[in-house]
Structure formats: structure tokens, C-alpha cells
Scaffold this motif. Structure first.
Motif, PDB file in Angstrom:
ATOM      1  N   TYR A   7      36.169  47.219  33.008  1.00 13.87           N
ATOM      2  CA  TYR A   7      36.352  45.789  33.330  1.00 13.87           C
ATOM      3  C   TYR A   7      37.137  45.647  34.626  1.00 13.87           C
ATOM      4  O   TYR A   7      36.836  44.814  35.471  1.00 13.87           O
ATOM      5  N   VAL A  12      36.568  41.950  36.183  1.00 10.57           N
ATOM      6  CA  VAL A  12      36.335  40.869  35.218  1.00 10.57           C
ATOM      7  C   VAL A  12      37.260  41.062  34.002  1.00 10.57           C
ATOM      8  O   VAL A  12      37.786  42.146  33.778  1.00 10.57           O
ATOM      9  N   ALA A  16      34.693  38.850  29.349  1.00  7.92           N
ATOM     10  CA  ALA A  16      33.756  38.213  30.295  1.00  7.92           C
ATOM     11  C   ALA A  16      32.343  38.134  29.707  1.00  7.92           C
ATOM     12  O   ALA A  16      31.917  39.019  28.957  1.00  7.92           O
ATOM     13  N   ASP A  20      28.797  36.681  33.830  1.00  3.30           N
ATOM     14  CA  ASP A  20      29.913  36.941  34.757  1.00  3.30           C
ATOM     15  C   ASP A  20      29.915  38.404  35.194  1.00  3.30           C
ATOM     16  O   ASP A  20      30.211  38.738  36.339  1.00  3.30           O
TER      17      ASP A  20
END
Lengths: 313, 102
Positions: A7, A12, A16, A20
Motif C-alpha cells: 500500500y 494508498v 483503498a 483508487d
């Protein structure tokens, strides 16, 4: 083995949405695109981004990763629990086994043993093994004499249990004389292993040249710049020129100008036919750094009455 | 190191790669390549008596197009257009290098 926070790689949050994650991946894929990126470590960064995308874009892999990785921070020491065998179905999201083999140890430890290797590419492995590819970087001089290079590869290998492991492989390859940039060297039988009783695929090595301080190449032609003194250019001279194949003596014709080119047939990269060496002359004038030298230049200025900005000169 | 530790490579001349070799080296499915060939998206590939022959440049092109399609969901024509631009850029960069300006 260090935990990888995928991530964080994509920038993100853990929660998420798929949308996204896709957006973040595309933004980074554009930023680190190897053909256009100005970032120094673009290739390495793109590999990390691809790895993160490979995991987070696949619901099965993401679920497995989330379950395994809950509570871990990036860089923390990580071991998957013993007997780890995720009950998830994985896809390879358009990444080939070879590309997945190039991902980190962390990736291969978690996902290498699982479904990432299933699918189209595997289904075809029922016969002859696949051809694989790698790049090899050479110096321009290597093309003149032939050379032996070590090529390191990371290759996936299917185990009897259906798991896939990755191993490093080093090959000593004799690079044939006369190789040109972009050419492909085929190593028969050095690709992926075939199914039982079937031959292995071939390994295709793509040749790249490292930048050289003196030489440039254009196909099989070798380009270099040779400095000459003004009198050598004006009166003609024979000057020594060092080529990868050895020193040669080159006749500079009378009245040569800076930027003029001389073509030495067959003195480029060997082959059938061999390339040419193309010499670009660069006239370099000595500094007027003593009274005597100044006076010589002043004499020339008087005697020549030469204006290089006027046409006809 | 013994002499038989070394592998002798075979040099492939231009236009020597087969469809299967390009597909495996990219890697893409052969069907992907065939569909793109049908659409005329590989100007460097030549068909001689029904057999496709690829240059090293076509290999680079196939890899680029596949990446664009995979990473950005680009439609094949869009990927081909970007590949065209990248090839033009390669050519210009090569000219800069030849001129010693890079």
C-alpha cells in the motif's frame, strides 16, 4: 526477509478501493515508464510498483496479503507462518512467470508457491519449454574480439508439488565476434524446461552496449571524433587513430575542415559485411599563450585576411 | 573453469525471429501477436510465404505495446500510436548520440 508494504509503494491507504488502487498504479506507471522517465532509478521503482499492483489488483492475492500482513510495517522482519498455503485463487494480472520471477523474495515466498503460475502460459508448457529472454550489456570493444560474459538470471522452476520456486542462475556465455546493438543471441536449450520428455526452450539474449567515452555505434558502423591541428587539416597529414581492433594510420586530406568525415571501410564492427569506422575531424587550435605564439597568430591574421563568416571562404 | 562451462551463442540476423519466439520473449500469447498483425500494427514484420519474420525492433515494439495495453488498458491502436512515437524518439536519440550530443 523484510515485510513489503505494497500500500505504501502505491501511496494508498490499506482500505483503498480497487478504483483508487488502479488510479495510483497508473499514475506511477506513467511516472516510471522506462522509455520516458527522467528518474534515475525508474526501472527499479517500476518493478516495485508492478509487484505491488500485481498483488493489490488481484482480489485473491490482496486478501491473502491483508491476512498475512496485518500488523506488519514496511521493512519489519517477516516470515510467513509455517504451513502457509493460502486458500485463495490467484491470477497473474497479465504478468508472465518470468516477470513474476523478477519480483522480490518477499513476493515469491508468499505467492510463488501458488496460483500465480497457473493459466495460459503454464497450459502451453505441456510440450517444449518456453523461450525466455534476458539482456546482456557489453562494451563496444567486446564486439571486435568476442568475449565471455556472465549472465545472471532469475528463473521460475515448477516443483513436483505444483509449487513454484525461484532460483538464481549464472551462465557463462561466449559472445560471438561481430555482435551489434539490438541483436539477439540464441542459446539453444537454455530457456524454460519442457514437460517430461520434451526439450527445453531457448534463451534469447538481447545485446546492449554501454556508453563509451570515445566510440559510438550506429548499427555496425563505429563513430569517433579525432582532433587534428590546423596545419594537419590544411596541409594534409597522416595521423594515428586508435580503434578497438588496434591502431591504424589515417590520411587526413589536404584542406580538411572541422566536422569533415572520413570513412574507413570495413574498420567498424566485424561481420558479413563488416561496418565502417567513421571519423569526424575536429580542428583544435593551440593556445596563443606565449609572445612568440601570439606573434605567429598575428602574422596569420595579416597574411590570410580571412573572414570565416563570409561566404566563399 | 573448464572449456565446456561456456555456452556458444548463435547470432540471429535481423528478420530471424519467428512469431512463436517473439510471443515467448515478450511475453504475449501468439494469438495476441496475430491479431495485432492482422490489424497492421506491426509495420516491421514481414510475411514470407505465409511465415512471419520479425526483427529485433519488432520485439521491442511488441513488449511496449503489451505493457501499454496491460498497464493502462490502452486499445491496441492507441498502444501502437504510442509505440510509433517512442520509435521516433529512439531514432532521434540515436541521431543525438551519433552527433555526440547526448
Amino acid at each position: 526477509m523484510q515485510f513489503k508494504d505494497y500500500y505504501q509503494t502505491l501511496g494508498v491507504a490499506r482500505g483503498a478501493s480497487a478504483e483508487d488502487i488502479k488510479k495510483a498504479f497508473r499514475r506511477l506507471a506513467r511516472k516510471y515508464h522506462p522509455d520516458v522517465s527522467k528518474e534515475k532509478d525508474a526501472e527499479a521503482r517500476m518493478k516495485e510498483v508492478n509487484e505491488a499492483w500485481n498483488v493489490l489488483s488481484d482480489p485473491g492475492k490482496r486478501a491473502a496479503y491483508d491476512r498475512l500482513g496485518a500488523g506488519f510495517q514496511s521493512g519489519q522482519e517477516f516470515r510467513p507462518p509455517p504451513g502457509w498455503d493460502a486458500p485463495f485463487e490467484f491470477s497473474s494480472r497479465g504478468f508472465s512467470p518470468g516477470e513474476e520471477a523478477d519480483f522480490s523474495d518477499f513476493f515469491s515466498e508468499i505467492f510463488g508457491r501458488m496460483g500465480g503460475m497457473r493459466g495460459g502460459a503454464r497450459a502451453r508448457a505441456a510440450g517444449r519449454g518456453e523461450d525466455t529472454r534476458a539482456r546482456v550489456q557489453l562494451d563496444i570493444e567486446d564486439a571486435f574480439g568476442g568475449v565471455t560474459r556472465q549472465v545472471s538470471l532469475r528463473v521460475p522452476a515448477a516443483e513436483a508439488s505444483g509449487r513454484v520456486s525461484f532460483r538464481d542462475r549464472t551462465l557463462n556465455v561466449r559472445i560471438p565476434k561481430g555482435v551489434a546493438a539490438g541483436q539477439v543471441i540464441r542459446l539453444a536449450g537454455q530457456g524454460a524446461p519442457g514437460a517430461a520428455g520434451h526439450p527445453a526452450g531457448d534463451l534469447l539474449l538481447e545485446v546492449e552496449f554501454r556508453p563509451h567515452p570515445r566510440y559510438r555505434v550506429d548499427g555496425r558502423d563505429l563513430l569517433l571524433t579525432v582532433p587534428v591541428a590546423p596545419w594537419e587539416a590544411a596541409l594534409g597529414a597522416v595521423v594515428p587513430v586508435h580503434l578497438p581492433g588496434g591502431e591504424v594510420r589515417v590520411r587526413v586530406p589536404e584542406g580538411a575542415q572541422s566536422g569533415g568525415q572520413l570513412r574507413l571501410r570495413g574498420k567498424g564492427i566485424p561481420g558479413e559485411p563488416p561496418g565502417d569506422a567513421i571519423i569526424e575531424l575536429r580542428v583544435v587550435q593551440p593556445p596563443a599563450d606565449t609572445p612568440r605564439r601570439r606573434s605567429l597568430y598575428e602574422t596569420m591574421a595579416r597574411e590570410f585576411a580571412f573572414d570565416p563568416r563570409k561566404t566563399g571562404n | 573453469m573448464r572449456d565446456d562451462d561456456f555456452l556458444e551463442g548463435q547470432l540471429l540476423e535481423d528478420a530471424w525471429l519467428t512469431l512463436e519466439q517473439v510471443a515467448a520473449a515478450c511475453p504475449v500469447e501468439p494469438e495476441w501477436l496475430l491479431a495485432h498483425l492482422d490489424e497492421g500494427l506491426f509495420p516491421q514484420a514481414r510475411s514470407v510465404a505465409g511465415v512471419w519474420r520479425f526483427s529485433g525492433a519488432a520485439l521491442v515494439r511488441a513488449r511496449r505495446m503489451r505493457r501499454l495495453e496491460r498497464d493502462f488498458d490502452a486499445v491496441p491502436e492507441m498502444a501502437a500510436l504510442v509505440a510509433d512515437l517512442l520509435e521516433e524518439m529512439d531514432g532521434l536519440r540515436a541521431r543525438l548520440r551519433r552527433a555526440g550530443l547526448d
